[in-house]
Enzyme design. Sequence first.
Site, mmCIF file in Angstrom:
data_model
loop_
_atom_site.group_PDB
_atom_site.id
_atom_site.type_symbol
_atom_site.label_atom_id
_atom_site.label_comp_id
_atom_site.label_asym_id
_atom_site.label_seq_id
_atom_site.Cartn_x
_atom_site.Cartn_y
_atom_site.Cartn_z
ATOM 1 N N ASP A 361 47.762 42.910 46.892
ATOM 2 C CA ASP A 361 46.266 42.790 47.076
ATOM 3 C C ASP A 361 45.961 41.252 46.959
ATOM 4 O OD1 ASP A 361 47.336 45.396 46.477
ATOM 5 O OD2 ASP A 361 45.303 45.952 45.893
ATOM 6 N N GLU A 503 52.517 53.483 52.338
ATOM 7 C CA GLU A 503 52.990 54.236 51.206
ATOM 8 C C GLU A 503 53.408 55.593 51.543
ATOM 9 O OE1 GLU A 503 51.142 52.900 47.581
ATOM 10 O OE2 GLU A 503 52.060 50.877 47.903
ATOM 11 N N LYS A 622 49.197 55.850 55.591
ATOM 12 C CA LYS A 622 47.934 55.775 54.633
ATOM 13 C C LYS A 622 47.145 54.782 54.973
ATOM 14 C CE LYS A 622 47.806 54.832 49.753
ATOM 15 N NZ LYS A 622 48.684 54.682 48.522
ATOM 16 N N GLN A 623 47.798 53.567 55.656
ATOM 17 C CA GLN A 623 46.731 52.192 55.668
ATOM 18 C C GLN A 623 47.365 51.465 56.732
ATOM 19 O OE1 GLN A 623 48.832 51.692 51.532
ATOM 20 N NE2 GLN A 623 47.956 49.672 52.109
HETATM 21 C C1 BGC Z 1 47.895 50.802 48.278
HETATM 22 C C2 BGC Z 1 48.728 49.634 48.169
HETATM 23 C C3 BGC Z 1 47.969 48.635 47.229
HETATM 24 C C4 BGC Z 1 47.763 49.570 45.894
HETATM 25 C C5 BGC Z 1 46.952 48.458 44.944
HETATM 26 C C6 BGC Z 1 47.975 51.483 47.018
HETATM 27 O O1 BGC Z 1 47.089 52.490 47.084
HETATM 28 O O2 BGC Z 1 48.720 51.736 48.989
HETATM 29 O O3 BGC Z 1 48.869 48.869 49.406
HETATM 30 O O4 BGC Z 1 48.748 47.438 46.989
HETATM 31 O O5 BGC Z 1 47.101 50.742 45.994
HETATM 32 O O6 BGC Z 1 45.373 48.553 45.359
#
Ligand code: BGC
Length: 788
Positions: A361, A503, A622-623
């Site tokens: 992040d 993830e 997820k992202q």
């Molecule tokens: C995300 C990660 C992120 C982490 C902390 C997780 O839910 O998938 O990409 O680094 O949260 O924010």
Amino acid sequence: MPVMNYRKGTEKEKSWIIEETSFNEKYTGKCESVFTQGNGYLGLRNSLEEQYLNTVRGMFITGTFNKASKDEVTELPNVSDIVNMEIELNGERFSMNENNIKEYSRTLNLYTGETCRNVLWKGKNGDIVHLSFHRFVSYENVHVIGAYVEIKPVNCEMKVKVVSGIDAQVTNHGAQHLTEFSKRAFEEKFLQMGMVTTESAVSIAVSTVHKVFQSGKYTEDAASKIIDDRRKIHAEIQLVIPQGETARVEKISTVHSSRDLEYVASGKEPEGENVCRDGLDNLKEAEEKGYETLLEESKKVWEKIWKKQDIQIDSKEDDAQIAVRFALYHLQIMVRREDNRVGIGAKALSGEGYKGHSFWDTETFIFPYFQMAEPETARTLLEFRYKGLYGARKKAIENGYKGAMYPWEAAWVSDGEVTPYVTGVNVHTGEPMICLTGVIEQHITSDIIFALWQYYAATDDQDFMDRYGYEMTIETARFWNSRLEWIEENNRYEIRDVIGPDEYKEHVDNNAYTNYMAHENMRLAAQVIACIRDEKKDIYGKMQKLMQEEGTSLEQLEEELKDKMKKLYLPQPDEKTGIIPQFDGYFDLKEIDLSVYKNASVVGTVFHDYSGEDVQGMQAGKQADIVELLYQMEDITTPDNKAKNYVYYEARTLHDSSLSKAIHSITACDLGMEKEAYDMFMSAALTDLGQEMKSSDAGIHSANMGGVWQDVVMGFGGIRIRDGHLRIAPNCPKQWEKFTYPLYWKGNELHITVCKDGVEVINEGEDFEAEIMGQTVTVSKGKNEFRA
Ligand code: BGC
């Protein structure tokens, strides 16, 4: 339901003040996080003075990490509760509910950092009283917290009792990090608790004092009684306030720790009693100044910050302006800009979520802001990662690799990996719940290096590279060099068994994002070795020595990197569709209709219908993953393919992480998808500020604050660093007339205004060349206008 409102008031207030306009005990977590106050050293959740059921009070000091027990990972202790004030009004405990508040407003002023709560309260016996609570965390003296309550009985005389002090019964959801080593009431008014963390032995001193004023006059003897309780010390103040008059109880506090920057020069952490003494001295000075003077001092710092950092959006349409300032406010209170021993937590200092740990992040989402707007702070953040090489080397060895493998979650610089491997237990089966990110989510190593080289391009900070940057690049490339696997049947190197940015997919082979970023890391290292061999003999010598100690050499590393880079598999777009597979076998996964989950107001709803294993087998992410890759490395495919990949993967992305929408919005901007870009931007900007009342309970979403900044500057502003040059390809949203943002480019201070038909750049520095709206131009000192 409480409503977040940022529209009330005058034209000026509209864009600086966030307001909660009604109160509901169920949702106290929202404003506690969103209204967090701080200065990068200290973070204070905006809990209310009186206690409510779901409150999670929180105060965090950067870097004071501790392990509560040997089976738990390092986390940032929740220090103690300093905001508490239990108030009794004519014998009735002050507590708000739907029936007894006649007027209610609670605001955070982003410009000054002060919060304010005004309540008109009617007691059971009909007594009406006006209470006004104010609070700030000083940005001038980072140890100081100021607060006061003003109490004005409206229809009666009022007997008032205020019990207020330090409550160290606070834990991190039950994990006890601190033991008490001293408790004192000096001069019958300066209350202090000395505490020490159970494992890391960090001493912490929390001190507080009350000042009472009646009808504007200081009343020396009002703080009448000291109450000593287990892990608590309080003052009890008794007052009688005539009808229509106002009494004020001021509470000034200080917070100090043995890890404070001030102690670093002396070479060793001080004893707890010294920390307590410094805390008390600081408190006495602060008490003398009082709330207003302390606030004025802090406001001056904020004024300077806003003068430099503000982004101005000229738009009548929506909440973009305040949302962007809100992001800037949190970016400013999440970083300790002088301290290279501490990183930025995924929830910054606003809550216990993610245990205060730093993730990718920081580099991928937050860092670009500092790199372009506050380069000295960006350097500090990179120095933190340089210091983290120690832990990264440790992690590489633990996992059987060479070089430096950065922790997925980082805490104190020497800790190494702190991701909890077991996150809990499946209560139905008794099986432990395993989190694999600390072992196989490995892209963070190259994310840090990618950020580092972007920083170098933006700043030309050769000193940083010489001292730290080259070494970090080589050490991380050594990790990848040892990590790649030769797959005989495919005649190539591969990276198997990872988690990519998405993830929801574990144990995948050849995640495109991971492979491309690793390749870039190795490419940069090979380039560094060649450069330092010819131009930086001392650095070459230092690194050579390090290699030789491990039985290898820079020459051998260079050769291996060049060879492996050529043979590393980089997933290519499918010939027919142009889509890059997110990882091996992605296209074979099941496709389902995700619309109901994508439209849900809360995240993770797909798991209401499917198990983690089911989702693993679906094209449901997820992202941002491939979209993140195409944002960072646009040259790996054609613009046409980029568009196709965006559309394909967006449809398959649930945006269940706050690290997703801003990146999608930027890519949509690049592709000219105006409406989608803007909708995604507003949705990202309202992640914490919006009406979803529970999503911020564990703390604000720090990465998204950086994401919002990137969306404005990189997305709508069209800024990119390409081959060492600045590119500006702006896309002013139709909702905005124009917007202005500050930027540093290679030491030149720029003020860029994007309007409907072009860009204006005010250059306070030297002439330089840039690519603006497709043309190579000279940006001269002074004002430059470029029209489409
Ligand atoms: C995300 C990660 C992120 C982490 C902390 C997780 O839910 O998938 O990409 O680094 O949260 O924010």
